[in-house]
Design an enzyme around this catalytic site. Structure first.
Site, PDB file in Angstrom:
ATOM      1  N   CYS A   1       0.887  -1.176   0.000  1.00 39.45           N
ATOM      2  CA  CYS A   1       0.000   0.000   0.000  1.00 39.45           C
ATOM      3  C   CYS A   1       0.917   1.215   0.000  1.00 39.45           C
ATOM      4  O   CYS A   1       1.187   1.804   1.040  1.00 39.45           O
ATOM      5  CB  CYS A   1      -0.888  -0.017   1.228  1.00 39.45           C
ATOM      6  SG  CYS A   1      -2.044  -1.388   1.275  1.00 39.45           S
TER       7      CYS A   1
ATOM      8  N   PRO B   1       1.937   7.809  -0.535  1.00 38.42           N
ATOM      9  CA  PRO B   1       2.716   8.552  -1.539  1.00 38.42           C
ATOM     10  C   PRO B   1       4.156   8.088  -1.715  1.00 38.42           C
ATOM     11  O   PRO B   1       4.892   8.691  -2.485  1.00 38.42           O
ATOM     12  CB  PRO B   1       2.668   9.990  -1.008  1.00 38.42           C
ATOM     13  CG  PRO B   1       2.557   9.829   0.470  1.00 38.42           C
ATOM     14  CD  PRO B   1       1.753   8.584   0.696  1.00 38.42           C
ATOM     15  N   GLY B   2       4.563   7.044  -1.015  1.00 33.82           N
ATOM     16  CA  GLY B   2       5.858   6.448  -1.326  1.00 33.82           C
ATOM     17  C   GLY B   2       7.008   6.805  -0.406  1.00 33.82           C
ATOM     18  O   GLY B   2       8.160   6.526  -0.722  1.00 33.82           O
ATOM     19  N   ASN B   3       6.700   7.409   0.742  1.00 37.59           N
ATOM     20  CA  ASN B   3       7.790   7.727   1.691  1.00 37.59           C
ATOM     21  C   ASN B   3       8.573   6.484   2.071  1.00 37.59           C
ATOM     22  O   ASN B   3       9.800   6.503   2.113  1.00 37.59           O
ATOM     23  CB  ASN B   3       7.209   8.356   2.956  1.00 37.59           C
ATOM     24  CG  ASN B   3       6.684   9.753   2.707  1.00 37.59           C
ATOM     25  OD1 ASN B   3       7.366  10.578   2.120  1.00 37.59           O
ATOM     26  ND2 ASN B   3       5.455  10.004   3.120  1.00 37.59           N
ATOM     27  N   LYS B   4       7.826   5.413   2.351  1.00 37.89           N
ATOM     28  CA  LYS B   4       8.505   4.187   2.780  1.00 37.89           C
ATOM     29  C   LYS B   4       9.089   3.451   1.584  1.00 37.89           C
ATOM     30  O   LYS B   4      10.124   2.795   1.706  1.00 37.89           O
ATOM     31  CB  LYS B   4       7.557   3.321   3.601  1.00 37.89           C
ATOM     32  CG  LYS B   4       7.075   4.049   4.862  1.00 37.89           C
ATOM     33  CD  LYS B   4       6.140   3.240   5.710  1.00 37.89           C
ATOM     34  CE  LYS B   4       5.573   4.063   6.852  1.00 37.89           C
ATOM     35  NZ  LYS B   4       4.467   4.971   6.425  1.00 37.89           N
TER      36      LYS B   4
ATOM     37  N   GLU C   1      -0.327   0.334  -5.453  1.00 33.37           N
ATOM     38  CA  GLU C   1      -1.224   1.370  -4.924  1.00 33.37           C
ATOM     39  C   GLU C   1      -2.553   1.315  -5.669  1.00 33.37           C
ATOM     40  O   GLU C   1      -2.589   1.275  -6.886  1.00 33.37           O
ATOM     41  CB  GLU C   1      -0.579   2.757  -5.048  1.00 33.37           C
ATOM     42  CG  GLU C   1      -1.488   3.930  -4.758  1.00 33.37           C
ATOM     43  CD  GLU C   1      -2.136   3.904  -3.375  1.00 33.37           C
ATOM     44  OE1 GLU C   1      -1.444   3.630  -2.383  1.00 33.37           O
ATOM     45  OE2 GLU C   1      -3.362   4.156  -3.296  1.00 33.37           O
TER      46      GLU C   1
ATOM     47  N   ASP D   1      -4.972  -3.368  -6.830  1.00 30.33           N
ATOM     48  CA  ASP D   1      -5.374  -3.749  -5.484  1.00 30.33           C
ATOM     49  C   ASP D   1      -4.391  -4.827  -5.013  1.00 30.33           C
ATOM     50  O   ASP D   1      -4.250  -5.857  -5.684  1.00 30.33           O
ATOM     51  CB  ASP D   1      -6.805  -4.305  -5.556  1.00 30.33           C
ATOM     52  CG  ASP D   1      -7.381  -4.628  -4.180  1.00 30.33           C
ATOM     53  OD1 ASP D   1      -6.588  -4.896  -3.244  1.00 30.33           O
ATOM     54  OD2 ASP D   1      -8.614  -4.611  -4.049  1.00 30.33           O
TER      55      ASP D   1
ATOM     56  N   ASP E   1       1.546  -1.240   4.912  1.00 27.10           N
ATOM     57  CA  ASP E   1       1.214  -0.012   5.652  1.00 27.10           C
ATOM     58  C   ASP E   1      -0.160   0.435   5.156  1.00 27.10           C
ATOM     59  O   ASP E   1      -0.278   1.420   4.428  1.00 27.10           O
ATOM     60  CB  ASP E   1       2.307   1.037   5.341  1.00 27.10           C
ATOM     61  CG  ASP E   1       2.150   2.334   6.120  1.00 27.10           C
ATOM     62  OD1 ASP E   1       1.809   2.280   7.305  1.00 27.10           O
ATOM     63  OD2 ASP E   1       2.389   3.401   5.525  1.00 27.10           O
TER      64      ASP E   1
ATOM     65  N   CYS F   1      -0.596   4.214  11.442  1.00 21.98           N
ATOM     66  CA  CYS F   1      -0.451   5.450  12.219  1.00 21.98           C
ATOM     67  C   CYS F   1      -1.726   5.644  13.025  1.00 21.98           C
ATOM     68  O   CYS F   1      -2.299   6.717  13.079  1.00 21.98           O
ATOM     69  CB  CYS F   1      -0.124   6.646  11.332  1.00 21.98           C
ATOM     70  SG  CYS F   1      -1.273   6.949   9.994  1.00 21.98           S
TER      71      CYS F   1
HETATM   72  N1  SAM Z   1       3.238   3.660   2.889  1.00 22.28           N
HETATM   73  C1  SAM Z   1       2.839   4.993   2.447  1.00 22.28           C
HETATM   74  C2  SAM Z   1       3.964   5.970   2.742  1.00 22.28           C
HETATM   75  O1  SAM Z   1       4.718   5.742   3.699  1.00 22.28           O
HETATM   76  O2  SAM Z   1       4.104   6.961   2.027  1.00 22.28           O
HETATM   77  C3  SAM Z   1       1.539   5.394   3.078  1.00 22.28           C
HETATM   78  C4  SAM Z   1       0.435   4.413   2.793  1.00 22.28           C
HETATM   79  S1  SAM Z   1      -1.181   4.943   3.259  1.00 22.28           S
HETATM   80  C5  SAM Z   1      -1.205   4.696   4.972  1.00 22.28           C
HETATM   81  C6  SAM Z   1      -2.182   3.626   2.655  1.00 22.28           C
HETATM   82  C7  SAM Z   1      -2.313   3.568   1.150  1.00 22.28           C
HETATM   83  O3  SAM Z   1      -2.882   2.321   0.782  1.00 22.28           O
HETATM   84  C8  SAM Z   1      -3.206   4.626   0.533  1.00 22.28           C
HETATM   85  O4  SAM Z   1      -2.510   5.326  -0.456  1.00 22.28           O
HETATM   86  C9  SAM Z   1      -4.358   3.834  -0.066  1.00 22.28           C
HETATM   87  O5  SAM Z   1      -4.869   4.414  -1.255  1.00 22.28           O
HETATM   88  C10 SAM Z   1      -3.705   2.518  -0.353  1.00 22.28           C
HETATM   89  N2  SAM Z   1      -4.585   1.339  -0.435  1.00 22.28           N
HETATM   90  C11 SAM Z   1      -5.747   1.126   0.235  1.00 22.28           C
HETATM   91  N3  SAM Z   1      -6.250  -0.074  -0.076  1.00 22.28           N
HETATM   92  C12 SAM Z   1      -5.381  -0.656  -0.939  1.00 22.28           C
HETATM   93  C13 SAM Z   1      -5.357  -1.921  -1.614  1.00 22.28           C
HETATM   94  N4  SAM Z   1      -6.338  -2.816  -1.450  1.00 22.28           N
HETATM   95  N5  SAM Z   1      -4.306  -2.183  -2.427  1.00 22.28           N
HETATM   96  C14 SAM Z   1      -3.315  -1.281  -2.603  1.00 22.28           C
HETATM   97  N6  SAM Z   1      -3.300  -0.065  -1.992  1.00 22.28           N
HETATM   98  C15 SAM Z   1      -4.320   0.238  -1.168  1.00 22.28           C
END
Ligand code: SAM
Length: 299
Positions: free
Chosen positions: A93, A96-99, A117, A144, A164, A225
Site C-alpha cells: 500500500c 505517496p511512497g515515503n517508505k 497502490e 489492489d 502499511d 499510524c
Molecule cells: N506507505 C505509504 C507511505 O509511507 O508513504 C503510506 C500508505 S497509506 C497509509 C495507505 C495507502 O494504501 C493509501 O494510499 C491507499 O490508497 C492505499 N490502499 C488502500 N487499499 C489498498 C489496496 N487494497 N491495495 C493497494 N493499496 C491500497
C-alpha cells in the site's frame, strides 16, 4: 483538558530523512546547519532532527529529493523490514511512497521493489516521489494488493513485504489529543466511528493474511499510524494462527525501544508502539519472520 498532558504542549520537532540514493548524511548536515540547528536521531540512521518551527517545504534539498520530510515513527518502518540490497520486496500500500523510497535507499538501489497502490491519484504522487528520489529499482503498480496472486511466478522471489494499509490515522492528529487519549481500547464511544474502525480492521486483517501467503517471503512488517487497539494488536493477534500455519512468528523489532504493544495477548511484547504524547505521533509496528529461515534474528 490538554493541561493534564503537559508533554503535548511541547512543540513537535521536524524530521528529515537523508535520501542515501542522492546525498550522504555528512553533506546534508553541512548544508542544513547553514540555516538550522540539526541533531542526528539515534534510532534511524540518516534521520535528522530540526527545530519545531523549521519549514523545509521549499528547501532545495527537499525539492531535489536529497532529503524527505518524514517523521521518526514512519522512518522506522522500512528499517524494521530490513531488506538487503538485491532482494525483491513488495510495498503493498505504497502511496505517496515515503517508505518505498526509504526501502530503495536501504537496498542501495539494487534488487526490485514492487510498489502497489490502489488509488489512481495517489499512484501519480507515488511515481513522482520515486522519480524525485532517484529510486530506479521501483516498479509502480496501479492495482489492489489483494489482486496480486501469490502463486504468480513474478512474485516467486519476493522475500519481504511492507504492509502499511489505510488506517484511521488517529495517531497523527495531535490537535484531537484529548478526544483520542481515552480511546485506545474501545476504539471510540461514537458508534459510527466504531463502525469505520471495524471496516478498516477487517481490510487490514485481510491484507495481512494475503501478505502471509507469498511463498518465498521471510519478513513482513505491518504498520499503522493509528492508536487504536482494534487496528493494531487485535489485527495482529487475529492472524497469528494463520501466520503460524504458514511458518511465521512475531519477532521483536527495535528491541531497545521501550514502548511495546498493549499487553492484550501473549507475544504483544514483540510489537512496537510510539506514544502520541511523548513522541508526538502514535504509530504501531509489527514484524513477522518465517521461522526456519531467520530463527536467529527473532531472539
Ligand atoms: N506507505 C505509504 C507511505 O509511507 O508513504 C503510506 C500508505 S497509506 C497509509 C495507505 C495507502 O494504501 C493509501 O494510499 C491507499 O490508497 C492505499 N490502499 C488502500 N487499499 C489498498 C489496496 N487494497 N491495495 C493497494 N493499496 C491500497
Amino acid at each position: 483538558s490538554s493541561s493534564s498532558f503537559p508533554a503535548s504542549d511541547v512543540p513537535k520537532p521536524r524530521y528529515v530523512r537523508v535520501n542515501a540514493l542522492k546525498m550522504d548524511v555528512e553533506s546534508a548536515l553541512l548544508e542544513l546547519r547553514k540555516q538550522y540547528e540539526v541533531l542526528q536521531d539515534d534510532t534511524v540512521h540518516g534521520l535528522l532532527i530540526l527545530p519545531p518551527g523549521a519549514d523545509l517545504h521549499n528547501h532545495p534539498l527537499v525539492k531535489n529529493g536529497s532529503v524527505f520530510m518524514q517523521g521518526k515513527a514512519s522512518s522506522m518502518v522500512a528499517v524494521a523490514l530490513g531488506p538487503k540490497p538485491g532482494w525483491e520486496v513488495i510495498d503493498a500500500c505504497a502511496a505517496p511512497g515515503n517508505k518505498t523510497v526509504h526501502l530503495a535507499a536501504l537496498m542501495k538501489g539494487k534488487g526490485k521493489i514492487i510498489a502497489c497502490e490502489l488509488n489512481k491519484e495517489r499512484v501519480q504522487r507515488l511515481e513522482d516521489n520515486v522519480k524525485l528520489a532517484g529510486a530506479t529499482n521501483v516498479k509502480v503498480m496501479h492495482d489492489d494488493f489483494l489482486n496480486l496472486n501469490p502463486e504468480d511466478p513474478s512474485y516467486s522471489k519476493v522475500r519481504a513485504i511492507l504492509l502499511d494499509p489505510s488506517c484511521s490515522g488517529s495517531g497523527t492528529v495531535v490537535d484531537r489529543l484529548d478526544h483520542l487519549l481515552p480511546s485506545y481500547g474501545a476504539g471510540n464511544s461514537d458508534p459510527s466511528n466504531m463502525n469505520r474502525l471495524r471496516k478498516l480492521a477487517a481490510f487490514q486483517k485481510k491484507a495481512l493474511e494475503h501478505a502471509l501467503c507469498f511463498p518465498a517471503v521471510e519478513r513482513i512488517v505491518y504498520s499503522t499510524c493509528s492508536i487504536h487497539q482494534i487496528e493494531n494488536e487485535d489485527v495482529v493477534s487475529s492472524v497469528l494462527p494463520f501466520a503460524s500455519t504458514h511458518g511465521f512468528q512475531l519477532a521483536t523489532t527495535f528491541p531497545q525501544w521501550p514502548q511495546r504493544g498493549l499487553p492484550t495477548f501473549d507475544g504483544s511484547q514483540h510489537l512496537l508502539r510510539t506514544d502520541l504524547v511523548k513522541d508526538k505521533e502514535g504509530f504501531f509496528i509489527a514484524l513477522f519472520v518465517r521461522k526456519n529461515t531467520h530463527q536467529l534474528e527473532t531472539v
